[in-house]
Design a protein around this motif. Structure first.
Motif, mmCIF file in Angstrom:
data_model
loop_
_atom_site.group_PDB
_atom_site.id
_atom_site.type_symbol
_atom_site.label_atom_id
_atom_site.label_comp_id
_atom_site.label_asym_id
_atom_site.label_seq_id
_atom_site.Cartn_x
_atom_site.Cartn_y
_atom_site.Cartn_z
ATOM 1 N N UNK A 5 0.834 -1.211 0.000
ATOM 2 C CA UNK A 5 0.000 0.000 0.000
ATOM 3 C C UNK A 5 0.866 1.256 0.000
ATOM 4 N N UNK A 6 1.963 1.223 0.731
ATOM 5 C CA UNK A 6 2.854 2.380 0.798
ATOM 6 C C UNK A 6 3.569 2.668 -0.519
ATOM 7 N N UNK A 7 3.603 1.688 -1.439
ATOM 8 C CA UNK A 7 4.258 1.901 -2.733
ATOM 9 C C UNK A 7 3.659 3.081 -3.503
ATOM 10 N N UNK A 38 3.007 8.472 8.176
ATOM 11 C CA UNK A 38 2.573 8.393 9.571
ATOM 12 C C UNK A 38 1.863 7.054 9.704
ATOM 13 N N UNK A 39 2.604 6.074 10.097
ATOM 14 C CA UNK A 39 2.107 4.697 10.069
ATOM 15 C C UNK A 39 2.347 4.048 11.432
ATOM 16 N N UNK A 57 -5.200 5.574 12.439
ATOM 17 C CA UNK A 57 -5.318 6.146 11.098
ATOM 18 C C UNK A 57 -3.906 6.285 10.552
ATOM 19 N N UNK A 58 -3.580 5.501 9.556
ATOM 20 C CA UNK A 58 -2.271 5.585 8.910
ATOM 21 C C UNK A 58 -2.389 6.493 7.696
ATOM 22 N N UNK A 59 -1.400 7.369 7.498
ATOM 23 C CA UNK A 59 -1.401 8.269 6.351
ATOM 24 C C UNK A 59 -0.020 8.312 5.725
ATOM 25 N N UNK A 77 -2.585 9.072 0.938
ATOM 26 C CA UNK A 77 -3.310 7.820 1.116
ATOM 27 C C UNK A 77 -3.596 7.652 2.604
ATOM 28 N N UNK A 78 -4.761 7.096 2.889
ATOM 29 C CA UNK A 78 -5.220 6.962 4.261
ATOM 30 C C UNK A 78 -5.768 5.557 4.462
#
Length: 158
Positions: A5-7, A38-39, A57-59, A77-78
């Motif tokens: 997802x972070x890609x 911010x994970x 909430x990861x962003x 992305x959230x």
């Protein structure tokens, strides 16, 4: 967020310059200014300016600027729930779009087909605002179009 997802944001690097050309031969460059992630499970989530929250909430964000104007863009992305897909929020030269669900499509630029595209369309009719733009999970920003029909597509450095 997991690595896959972070890609969407880690496919770029700070200081990177991307080159674009319109169908009219006009050139533009986009510079990646900042990438933030911010994970964590911290009760303070600076990405959402949310303090004392017990909600995860990861962003992650990419901030970039254009050489032909003093404006820029943000791809964010959230992930609010661990087992749910990510959502996107984005702005490009004005006009925020919020909570766009992950839904990829394909885009052809010249003879190349890119299959990992998030397509964003801005409903505003202001001619200075970008009408639509496409972000590739692998390549980052690959195309943007103005209300007047001018389309800038990513090119190799010329």
């Amino acid at each position: 967020m997991d690595d896959e997802e972070l890609e969407w944001v880690t496919n770029r690097h700070e200081g990177e310059i991307m080159y674009f050309k319109s169908q009219n031969g006009i050139f533009d460059t986009v510079t990646i200014n900042e990438i933030t992630i911010h994970n964590s499970l911290s009760p303070i989530n600076w990405g959402y300016f949310n303090t004392n929250s017990k909600v995860y909430i990861a962003t992650a964000e990419v901030r970039y600027s254009f050489s032909n104007s003093n404006r820029g863009g943000v791809l964010s992305i959230v992930k609010g729930v661990k087992n749910r897909p990510i959502c996107f929020s984005s702005v490009l030269k004005g006009g925020w779009l919020y909570d766009i669900p992950l839904n990829t499509t394909s885009l052809q630029i010249d003879d190349i087909i890119i299959n990992d595209i998030m397509y964003f369309e801005n409903g505003k009719s202001d001619s200075s605002v970008i009408k639509s733009y496409s972000w590739s999970k692998r390549y980052g920003l690959v195309q943007y179009a103005f209300q007047d029909g001018t389309i800038f597509s990513r090119v190799a450095k010329e």
